[in-house]
Design a protein around this motif. Structure first.
Motif, PDB file in Angstrom:
ATOM      1  N   ILE A   1       0.698   2.810   0.811  1.00  0.00           N
ATOM      2  CA  ILE A   1       0.797   2.384   2.209  1.00  0.00           C
ATOM      3  C   ILE A   1       1.590   1.080   2.311  1.00  0.00           C
ATOM      4  O   ILE A   1       2.407   0.892   3.227  1.00  0.00           O
ATOM      5  CB  ILE A   1      -0.602   2.217   2.817  1.00  0.00           C
ATOM      6  CG1 ILE A   1      -1.334   3.564   2.858  1.00  0.00           C
ATOM      7  CG2 ILE A   1      -0.530   1.612   4.206  1.00  0.00           C
ATOM      8  CD1 ILE A   1      -0.660   4.621   3.689  1.00  0.00           C
ATOM      9  N   LYS A   2       1.370   0.170   1.364  1.00  0.00           N
ATOM     10  CA  LYS A   2       2.095  -1.102   1.393  1.00  0.00           C
ATOM     11  C   LYS A   2       3.594  -0.908   1.173  1.00  0.00           C
ATOM     12  O   LYS A   2       4.403  -1.707   1.667  1.00  0.00           O
ATOM     13  CB  LYS A   2       1.537  -2.043   0.325  1.00  0.00           C
ATOM     14  CG  LYS A   2       0.133  -2.558   0.611  1.00  0.00           C
ATOM     15  CD  LYS A   2      -0.335  -3.485  -0.501  1.00  0.00           C
ATOM     16  CE  LYS A   2      -1.717  -4.042  -0.213  1.00  0.00           C
ATOM     17  NZ  LYS A   2      -2.194  -4.958  -1.287  1.00  0.00           N
ATOM     18  N   SER A   3       3.966   0.129   0.445  1.00  0.00           N
ATOM     19  CA  SER A   3       5.377   0.340   0.111  1.00  0.00           C
ATOM     20  C   SER A   3       6.090   1.290   1.062  1.00  0.00           C
ATOM     21  O   SER A   3       7.271   1.583   0.868  1.00  0.00           O
ATOM     22  CB  SER A   3       5.484   0.887  -1.317  1.00  0.00           C
ATOM     23  OG  SER A   3       4.869   2.167  -1.410  1.00  0.00           O
ATOM     24  N   ILE A   4       5.396   1.783   2.079  1.00  0.00           N
ATOM     25  CA  ILE A   4       6.001   2.764   2.990  1.00  0.00           C
ATOM     26  C   ILE A   4       7.152   2.129   3.774  1.00  0.00           C
ATOM     27  O   ILE A   4       7.058   1.012   4.273  1.00  0.00           O
ATOM     28  CB  ILE A   4       4.936   3.330   3.949  1.00  0.00           C
ATOM     29  CG1 ILE A   4       4.181   4.470   3.273  1.00  0.00           C
ATOM     30  CG2 ILE A   4       5.565   3.843   5.239  1.00  0.00           C
ATOM     31  CD1 ILE A   4       3.158   5.132   4.148  1.00  0.00           C
ATOM     32  N   SER A   5       8.214   2.869   3.864  1.00  0.00           N
ATOM     33  CA  SER A   5       9.365   2.473   4.677  1.00  0.00           C
ATOM     34  C   SER A   5      10.023   3.744   5.198  1.00  0.00           C
ATOM     35  O   SER A   5       9.595   4.855   4.874  1.00  0.00           O
ATOM     36  CB  SER A   5      10.355   1.636   3.848  1.00  0.00           C
ATOM     37  OG  SER A   5      10.817   2.393   2.733  1.00  0.00           O
ATOM     38  N   LEU A   6      11.030   3.592   6.015  1.00  0.00           N
ATOM     39  CA  LEU A   6      11.724   4.766   6.537  1.00  0.00           C
ATOM     40  C   LEU A   6      12.204   5.641   5.388  1.00  0.00           C
ATOM     41  O   LEU A   6      12.626   5.133   4.345  1.00  0.00           O
ATOM     42  CB  LEU A   6      12.911   4.324   7.402  1.00  0.00           C
ATOM     43  CG  LEU A   6      12.541   3.644   8.725  1.00  0.00           C
ATOM     44  CD1 LEU A   6      13.805   3.167   9.434  1.00  0.00           C
ATOM     45  CD2 LEU A   6      11.756   4.585   9.622  1.00  0.00           C
ATOM     46  N   PRO A   7      12.077   6.951   5.552  1.00  0.00           N
ATOM     47  CA  PRO A   7      11.841   7.700   6.795  1.00  0.00           C
ATOM     48  C   PRO A   7      10.370   7.954   7.121  1.00  0.00           C
ATOM     49  O   PRO A   7      10.076   8.641   8.087  1.00  0.00           O
ATOM     50  CB  PRO A   7      12.547   9.015   6.524  1.00  0.00           C
ATOM     51  CG  PRO A   7      12.340   9.228   5.066  1.00  0.00           C
ATOM     52  CD  PRO A   7      12.413   7.863   4.442  1.00  0.00           C
ATOM     53  N   VAL A   8       9.411   7.420   6.306  1.00  0.00           N
ATOM     54  CA  VAL A   8       7.998   7.655   6.584  1.00  0.00           C
ATOM     55  C   VAL A   8       7.530   6.660   7.641  1.00  0.00           C
ATOM     56  O   VAL A   8       7.763   5.448   7.520  1.00  0.00           O
ATOM     57  CB  VAL A   8       7.152   7.524   5.308  1.00  0.00           C
ATOM     58  CG1 VAL A   8       5.688   7.786   5.621  1.00  0.00           C
ATOM     59  CG2 VAL A   8       7.649   8.494   4.244  1.00  0.00           C
ATOM     60  N   ILE A   9       6.874   7.171   8.669  1.00  0.00           N
ATOM     61  CA  ILE A   9       6.381   6.337   9.765  1.00  0.00           C
ATOM     62  C   ILE A   9       4.886   6.560   9.906  1.00  0.00           C
ATOM     63  O   ILE A   9       4.426   7.700  10.034  1.00  0.00           O
ATOM     64  CB  ILE A   9       7.094   6.680  11.090  1.00  0.00           C
ATOM     65  CG1 ILE A   9       8.597   6.439  10.970  1.00  0.00           C
ATOM     66  CG2 ILE A   9       6.506   5.869  12.239  1.00  0.00           C
ATOM     67  CD1 ILE A   9       9.375   6.861  12.204  1.00  0.00           C
ATOM     68  N   LEU A  10       4.123   5.467   9.876  1.00  0.00           N
ATOM     69  CA  LEU A  10       2.685   5.536  10.118  1.00  0.00           C
ATOM     70  C   LEU A  10       2.421   5.403  11.610  1.00  0.00           C
ATOM     71  O   LEU A  10       2.927   4.472  12.258  1.00  0.00           O
ATOM     72  CB  LEU A  10       1.955   4.432   9.365  1.00  0.00           C
ATOM     73  CG  LEU A  10       1.774   4.617   7.855  1.00  0.00           C
ATOM     74  CD1 LEU A  10       1.117   3.389   7.256  1.00  0.00           C
ATOM     75  CD2 LEU A  10       0.941   5.853   7.554  1.00  0.00           C
ATOM     76  N   VAL A  11       1.625   6.320  12.158  1.00  0.00           N
ATOM     77  CA  VAL A  11       1.279   6.239  13.576  1.00  0.00           C
ATOM     78  C   VAL A  11       0.552   4.930  13.857  1.00  0.00           C
ATOM     79  O   VAL A  11       0.811   4.256  14.855  1.00  0.00           O
ATOM     80  CB  VAL A  11       0.415   7.451  13.979  1.00  0.00           C
ATOM     81  CG1 VAL A  11      -0.077   7.304  15.416  1.00  0.00           C
ATOM     82  CG2 VAL A  11       1.206   8.742  13.817  1.00  0.00           C
ATOM     83  N   ASN A  12      -0.378   4.560  12.970  1.00  0.00           N
ATOM     84  CA  ASN A  12      -1.085   3.285  13.074  1.00  0.00           C
ATOM     85  C   ASN A  12      -1.064   2.644  11.690  1.00  0.00           C
ATOM     86  O   ASN A  12      -1.788   3.074  10.790  1.00  0.00           O
ATOM     87  CB  ASN A  12      -2.520   3.500  13.551  1.00  0.00           C
ATOM     88  CG  ASN A  12      -3.257   2.188  13.787  1.00  0.00           C
ATOM     89  OD1 ASN A  12      -2.790   1.119  13.402  1.00  0.00           O
ATOM     90  ND2 ASN A  12      -4.409   2.267  14.430  1.00  0.00           N
ATOM     91  N   PRO A  13      -0.252   1.616  11.482  1.00  0.00           N
ATOM     92  CA  PRO A  13      -0.138   1.022  10.146  1.00  0.00           C
ATOM     93  C   PRO A  13      -1.320   0.147   9.756  1.00  0.00           C
ATOM     94  O   PRO A  13      -1.417  -0.270   8.601  1.00  0.00           O
ATOM     95  CB  PRO A  13       1.143   0.188  10.253  1.00  0.00           C
ATOM     96  CG  PRO A  13       1.243  -0.166  11.698  1.00  0.00           C
ATOM     97  CD  PRO A  13       0.659   0.984  12.450  1.00  0.00           C
TER      98      PRO A  13
END
Length: 549
Positions: free
Chosen positions: A215-227
């Motif tokens: 979760i800490k490393s998520i970036s585009l193209p992955v989008i969290l609805v609520n980060p």
């Protein structure tokens, strides 16, 4: 003027156009949308999805209607269905073959149902599925390969479920995510992947470490609805955001103790301590030889994030408490044990009147209980710890109805005895001693049987005895033998022997007069004189009773 055949042809075309339209279910609404024909069934008691739906429907919406289950073969005629909405339908089970024949399905919404698990292999039949909405269900686990069958999925909503621990490999195995990580797919970077994981009771221990890092490393193209994902447990992590918490690596429990050998004197309180360090937090349990008979309080506290302290409290230690106490700590990674040896030393002898009991009898620990009531009587069980293991036991059974008391001799290794044929409305007193010694205080049980009103129901109430002790249910071994001793039924021979050694000898009350109309008798002292004889006995009879014992 048009000819008759011309009008007839127009009528046929009109009828044919109406017949071609698929019929709509009663209570539902059908409409034509830009993508095709739609069926909407809102708040209708269907019970199940109709099997005869037309294959021309592109979208089916059945919402707020009790469906409960998606069995196999329900969509056999709907090869062209693209949108399936089954929201708030109380769906609890999805058959692994429920999605067969839905090869064109692009969107599946199952919000607000009661799903605890999902047959992820069922999505092999839906290769074009792009949107999967599972929020507000009861899903509590995700297999690592759950998403590998959703090859074109770009929207996944798992919010408001019961997920506590999920491996990061679940999302690393997501085919769409793997495509974006591979080289040569720059053009596909324009399409985003939407993921919703909020409002789950996340347990932030070492098992969630991989997901937190993902979760800490998520970036585009992955989008969290609520980060802003939040920890619900353990207690010292509750309320922390994923971006704020640091989780350690999982480890097997390591146990330590301040002292592995503890010595105390009889009557002293003692606390055995066991400190376990592990991640995730371990579960600690104690085992010891007399755990069935003597239950001690266990206090558990957290001294640090990965340290758990367990304390076993033994009040007023007895000689029978000596032995090895094993502390066992376990978590999903492994288990460790440590043995603590407890030595209980006899207290120093004090000046006291000479006792009529033998040394082995005085130091023995005896616990007598009624553990079961049967249709015919009661089952006695006892535990005794004496210096001599091959010890015989003697049971003294007396009642206020019997003229003679019953003496039962039980051989070594046997610790149960059944008393049958109890009389109604009768007080019984049963005492236990080692060998041929007279019984001592604290080794007797007193109970009263109910009144016999006649018939089977009265017989059952008769055996609902009032017993002054705790009881557990155990089996009855075979081997005890008994005979009736020729002695009058009196407690004077027992009571005077141990009452003399009390600091202040109580007065033994007279026997309670018989009241046949009362369902219960008054409870009297264990050393009651003349139990069942109705008054005091002559001194000569008392001496004979002692000889009969």
């Amino acid at each position: 003027m048009a000819s008759v055949p011309h009008y007839f042809l127009l009528v046929l075309v009109f009828l044919d156009s109406h017949v071609a339209q698929p019929s709509c279910l009663p209570g539902c609404a059908c409409s034509e949308e830009s993508f095709g024909r739609t069926l909407k069934c809102i708040s209708i008691s269907l019970g199940e999805i109709p099997r005869n739906l037309s294959e021309e429907f592109k979208q089916v919406r059945i919402e707020h209607s009790p469906v409960f289950e998606l069995p196999r073969g329900f969509f056999i005629n709907m090869h062209t269905l693209e949108y399936l909405w089954l929201n708030f339908d109380n769906v609890t089970v999805i058959h692994p073959g429920a999605l067969e024949h839905l090869s064109e399905l692009k969107e599946l919404r199952l919000e607000g149902n009661k799903l605890r698990s999902v047959p992820w292999t069922a999505f092999c039949a839906t290769p074009l599925l792009r949107i999967l909405d599972l929020k507000h269900n009861r899903i509590d686990a995700l297999p690592e390969l759950a998403l590998q069958f959703l090859v074109n999925l770009t929207y996944l909503d798992l919010s408001s479920n019961r997920l506590t621990v999920v491996s990061k490999n679940v999302f690393l195995n997501w085919p769409a995510y793997q495509k974006h990580r591979q080289s040569g797919h720059e053009a596909e970077m324009l399409s985003s992947m939407v993921l919703a994981l909020h409002d789950n009771p996340w347990l932030c221990d070492c098992r969630l470490r991989g997901l937190v890092q993902f979760i800490k490393s998520i970036s585009l193209p992955v989008i969290l609805v609520n980060p802003y994902l939040m920890c619900r447990g353990p207690l010292f992590k509750a309320g922390q955001l994923f971006h704020e918490t640091e989780l350690s690596v999982c480890t097997k429990p390591q146990i330590s103790t301040p002292s592995a050998n503890v010595s105390v004197q009889v009557g002293q309180n003692v606390t055995l301590r066991c400190l376990a360090q592990a991640s995730p937090s371990p579960t600690i349990a104690w085992t010891y030889p007399l755990s069935t008979w003597r239950e001690f309080d266990v206090l558990t506290s957290f001294t640090a994030e990965d340290a758990t302290l367990s304390e076993l409290v033994i009040p007023a230690a007895h000689l029978v408490d000596r032995g090895n106490y094993t502390c066992m700590a376990s978590n999903p990674i492994g288990m460790s044990t440590m043995v603590i040896s407890l030595r209980v030393q006899p207290a120093q002898a004090l000046l006291a009147p000479r006792s009529v009991f033998s040394p082995s009898e005085s130091s023995a620990y005896v616990d007598l209980r009624v553990v079961k009531q049967t249709v015919h009587g009661i089952l006695l069980e006892w535990f005794a710890a004496a210096d001599t293991p091959e010890t015989w036991f003697t049971l003294y059974i007396a009642s206020d109805e019997a003229f003679r008391k019953k003496v039962v001799h039980v051989g070594p290794g046997i610790n149960t005895y059944t008393v049958d044929d109890l009389l109604p409305g009768t007080k019984y007193e049963i005492c236990l001693s080692l060998g041929g010694q007279p019984p001592r205080q604290g080794r007797c049980v007193v109970f009263v049987t109910g009144r016999d009103d006649g018939g089977l129901e009265g017989r059952e109430r008769l055996l609902h005895t009032t017993v002054i002790l705790c009881a557990v249910l155990l089996a009855v071994p075979v081997g005890a033998y008994a005979w009736a001793a020729q002695a009058p039924c009196s407690c004077r021979g027992w009571g005077q022997r141990w009452c003399l050694h009390r600091r202040k000898a109580p007065r033994c009350p007279q026997a309670v007069p018989e009241h046949r109309d009362d369902p219960y008798r008054d409870h009297t002292a264990v050393c009651e004189d003349g139990l069942g004889s109705g008054g005091a006995e002559p001194e000569g009879d008392e001496q004979k009773a002692g000889e009969g014992d």
